[in-house]
Design a protein around this motif. Structure first.
Motif, PDB file in Angstrom:
ATOM      1  N   THR A 111       4.814  -7.209 -13.234  1.00 27.63           N
ATOM      2  CA  THR A 111       6.255  -7.393 -13.105  1.00 27.63           C
ATOM      3  C   THR A 111       6.543  -8.450 -12.048  1.00 27.63           C
ATOM      4  O   THR A 111       5.985  -8.422 -10.956  1.00 27.63           O
ATOM      5  CB  THR A 111       6.941  -6.080 -12.712  1.00 27.63           C
ATOM      6  OG1 THR A 111       6.692  -5.102 -13.718  1.00 27.63           O
ATOM      7  CG2 THR A 111       8.442  -6.268 -12.572  1.00 27.63           C
ATOM      8  N   ASP A 112       7.410  -9.385 -12.385  1.00 26.48           N
ATOM      9  CA  ASP A 112       7.775 -10.486 -11.493  1.00 26.48           C
ATOM     10  C   ASP A 112       9.296 -10.490 -11.359  1.00 26.48           C
ATOM     11  O   ASP A 112      10.010 -10.812 -12.303  1.00 26.48           O
ATOM     12  CB  ASP A 112       7.277 -11.798 -12.087  1.00 26.48           C
ATOM     13  CG  ASP A 112       7.490 -12.997 -11.169  1.00 26.48           C
ATOM     14  OD1 ASP A 112       8.210 -12.852 -10.160  1.00 26.48           O
ATOM     15  OD2 ASP A 112       6.955 -14.078 -11.477  1.00 26.48           O
ATOM     16  N   GLN A 169       1.609  -5.478  -9.798  1.00 24.92           N
ATOM     17  CA  GLN A 169       0.829  -4.992 -10.935  1.00 24.92           C
ATOM     18  C   GLN A 169       0.848  -3.476 -10.893  1.00 24.92           C
ATOM     19  O   GLN A 169       0.424  -2.872  -9.912  1.00 24.92           O
ATOM     20  CB  GLN A 169      -0.599  -5.513 -10.879  1.00 24.92           C
ATOM     21  CG  GLN A 169      -1.459  -5.039 -12.048  1.00 24.92           C
ATOM     22  CD  GLN A 169      -2.812  -5.707 -12.070  1.00 24.92           C
ATOM     23  OE1 GLN A 169      -2.960  -6.831 -12.536  1.00 24.92           O
ATOM     24  NE2 GLN A 169      -3.810  -5.016 -11.542  1.00 24.92           N
ATOM     25  N   ASN A 202       4.959  -9.099 -17.763  1.00 28.19           N
ATOM     26  CA  ASN A 202       3.778  -9.720 -18.378  1.00 28.19           C
ATOM     27  C   ASN A 202       4.086 -11.153 -18.812  1.00 28.19           C
ATOM     28  O   ASN A 202       3.768 -11.578 -19.937  1.00 28.19           O
ATOM     29  CB  ASN A 202       3.292  -8.883 -19.559  1.00 28.19           C
ATOM     30  CG  ASN A 202       2.826  -7.502 -19.120  1.00 28.19           C
ATOM     31  OD1 ASN A 202       2.258  -7.337 -18.046  1.00 28.19           O
ATOM     32  ND2 ASN A 202       3.073  -6.500 -19.952  1.00 28.19           N
ATOM     33  N   ASP A 203       4.726 -11.881 -17.904  1.00 28.56           N
ATOM     34  CA  ASP A 203       5.053 -13.301 -18.062  1.00 28.56           C
ATOM     35  C   ASP A 203       6.119 -13.577 -19.112  1.00 28.56           C
ATOM     36  O   ASP A 203       6.386 -14.741 -19.448  1.00 28.56           O
ATOM     37  CB  ASP A 203       3.800 -14.124 -18.398  1.00 28.56           C
ATOM     38  CG  ASP A 203       2.782 -14.110 -17.268  1.00 28.56           C
ATOM     39  OD1 ASP A 203       3.213 -14.134 -16.093  1.00 28.56           O
ATOM     40  OD2 ASP A 203       1.572 -14.068 -17.551  1.00 28.56           O
ATOM     41  N   LYS A 204       6.754 -12.549 -19.636  1.00 26.55           N
ATOM     42  CA  LYS A 204       7.833 -12.735 -20.586  1.00 26.55           C
ATOM     43  C   LYS A 204       9.171 -12.442 -19.906  1.00 26.55           C
ATOM     44  O   LYS A 204       9.330 -11.396 -19.283  1.00 26.55           O
ATOM     45  CB  LYS A 204       7.646 -11.823 -21.803  1.00 26.55           C
ATOM     46  CG  LYS A 204       6.423 -12.170 -22.643  1.00 26.55           C
ATOM     47  CD  LYS A 204       6.317 -11.272 -23.858  1.00 26.55           C
ATOM     48  CE  LYS A 204       5.106 -11.632 -24.714  1.00 26.55           C
ATOM     49  NZ  LYS A 204       4.988 -10.744 -25.902  1.00 26.55           N
ATOM     50  N   TYR A 261      10.622 -10.724 -15.057  1.00 30.99           N
ATOM     51  CA  TYR A 261       9.595 -11.024 -16.044  1.00 30.99           C
ATOM     52  C   TYR A 261       8.650  -9.832 -16.161  1.00 30.99           C
ATOM     53  O   TYR A 261       8.261  -9.233 -15.144  1.00 30.99           O
ATOM     54  CB  TYR A 261       8.779 -12.252 -15.626  1.00 30.99           C
ATOM     55  CG  TYR A 261       9.561 -13.545 -15.616  1.00 30.99           C
ATOM     56  CD1 TYR A 261       9.442 -14.456 -16.659  1.00 30.99           C
ATOM     57  CD2 TYR A 261      10.404 -13.857 -14.550  1.00 30.99           C
ATOM     58  CE1 TYR A 261      10.149 -15.659 -16.640  1.00 30.99           C
ATOM     59  CE2 TYR A 261      11.117 -15.049 -14.537  1.00 30.99           C
ATOM     60  CZ  TYR A 261      10.982 -15.945 -15.583  1.00 30.99           C
ATOM     61  OH  TYR A 261      11.683 -17.115 -15.560  1.00 30.99           O
ATOM     62  N   VAL A 276       6.094  -9.763  -6.883  1.00 33.25           N
ATOM     63  CA  VAL A 276       5.181  -9.637  -8.012  1.00 33.25           C
ATOM     64  C   VAL A 276       4.316  -8.403  -7.802  1.00 33.25           C
ATOM     65  O   VAL A 276       3.669  -8.262  -6.755  1.00 33.25           O
ATOM     66  CB  VAL A 276       4.293 -10.887  -8.149  1.00 33.25           C
ATOM     67  CG1 VAL A 276       3.331 -10.730  -9.329  1.00 33.25           C
ATOM     68  CG2 VAL A 276       5.147 -12.141  -8.324  1.00 33.25           C
ATOM     69  N   ARG A 330      11.091 -13.098  -4.013  1.00 37.83           N
ATOM     70  CA  ARG A 330      10.236 -12.945  -5.181  1.00 37.83           C
ATOM     71  C   ARG A 330       9.245 -11.821  -4.923  1.00 37.83           C
ATOM     72  O   ARG A 330       8.627 -11.768  -3.864  1.00 37.83           O
ATOM     73  CB  ARG A 330       9.490 -14.238  -5.507  1.00 37.83           C
ATOM     74  CG  ARG A 330       8.680 -14.133  -6.804  1.00 37.83           C
ATOM     75  CD  ARG A 330       8.012 -15.447  -7.157  1.00 37.83           C
ATOM     76  NE  ARG A 330       7.292 -15.332  -8.426  1.00 37.83           N
ATOM     77  CZ  ARG A 330       6.551 -16.298  -8.946  1.00 37.83           C
ATOM     78  NH1 ARG A 330       6.459 -17.468  -8.317  1.00 37.83           N
ATOM     79  NH2 ARG A 330       5.918 -16.115 -10.099  1.00 37.83           N
TER      80      ARG A 330
END
Length: 279
Positions: A91-92, A80, A115-117, A113, A78, A76
């Motif tokens: 971004t994730d 910014q 911005n959590d989308k 993902y 993550v 994973r």
């Protein structure tokens, strides 16, 4: 305006390069240490055309398994990312793969993902059902079947073989690599350059996490891998990964160069995991 974050972020420490099947590499002495590593990611360099002025994030990487049980990789990352207008995007990237010790089966799934989308989702498997063909069956983003060259290697085959190549004193290796990138549609031609071996104790800049786990007592090699599109014959790689590879499979001093920007990662935590015993 941000460019799409490349799925290649998830390749960082594991996808190394070339070789025969995992069994032959393991028999020759290459072995990967199950481990969990955390890397602090940052922007290393950026051209104005990229529109990127900052990257800050973390990657958690966990590798486990054995030749008899198969190899599992969970990752994973993550980050910014800040653009030239001062706007930020989060971004994730998440991925999970499993590969059997014979290099005949490979399962993969990944999600991105922004911005959590939820954005792109990829899921599928690859089977080396005969000496003449590798068959890929995708279920996400849609049901698709692909037939690949029998020369393609899966990620752990890559890793085992590059270590063995380094131990054998080789300086350059080439291979076709399939890891489920780009919605499962992509095969990369890879060219790897292996630098001179660095003896134990030669890492003056070794992070405390690596020293605590004895990386200073192992040999290592500087590795640079270019990933090229298999069609078109472009001499410029789609991206390039540089890192320092230790003989147990752990990597540090990571850098990914996408041409108009580059990110780097420093090892902040390292934990060795229990190794699955083979009967």
């Amino acid at each position: 305006m941000f460019r799409s974050v490349p799925i290649a972020f998830r390749l960082l420490p594991l996808l190394l390069v070339f070789g025969g099947v995992a069994t032959s590499a393991a028999a020759a002495g290459a072995k990967l240490q199950p481990h969990r590593a955390i890397y602090e990611m940052r922007l290393e360099d950026a051209r104005s055309a990229s529109g990127i002025t900052g990257v800050d994030g973390r990657m958690v990487y966990e590798f486990s398994g054995s030749e008899c049980e198969g190899y599992t990789l969970n990752m994973r990352m993550v980050t910014q990312m800040t653009d030239s207008q001062g706007e930020t995007n989060l971004t994730d990237l998440r991925s999970s793969t499993w590969e059997d010790g014979q290099g005949k089966k490979f399962r993969f799934q990944s999600a991105q993902y922004m911005n959590d989308k939820l954005g792109d989702v990829t899921m599928g498997r690859a089977l080396r059902e005969s000496p003449n063909e590798v068959e890929v069956r995708l279920t996400q983003p849609k049901h698709t079947e692909l037939n690949l060259s029998p020369k393609v290697l899966f990620p752990t085959q890559h890793s085992l073989a590059v270590i063995e190549a380094a131990k054998a004193g080789k300086t350059k290796l080439e291979a076709e690599l399939y890891d489920g990138s780009e919605l499962g549609q992509k095969v990369y031609d890879t060219t790897s350059f292996i630098g001179n071996v660095r003896p134990p104790g030669s890492d003056d800049d070794l992070e405390p996490a690596g020293k605590e786990r004895g990386l200073d007592k192992l040999r290592s090699w500087p590795i640079s891998i270019g990933y090229f599109e298999t069609k078109g014959g472009d001499l410029t790689p789609a991206y390039q990964i540089d890192f320092l590879l230790y003989e147990n499979g752990v990597s540090r001093k990571l850098e990914i160069d996408y041409g108009d920007f580059a990110i780097s990662g420093d090892l902040s935590q390292l934990e060795y995991l229990q190794e699955d015993a083979c009967d």
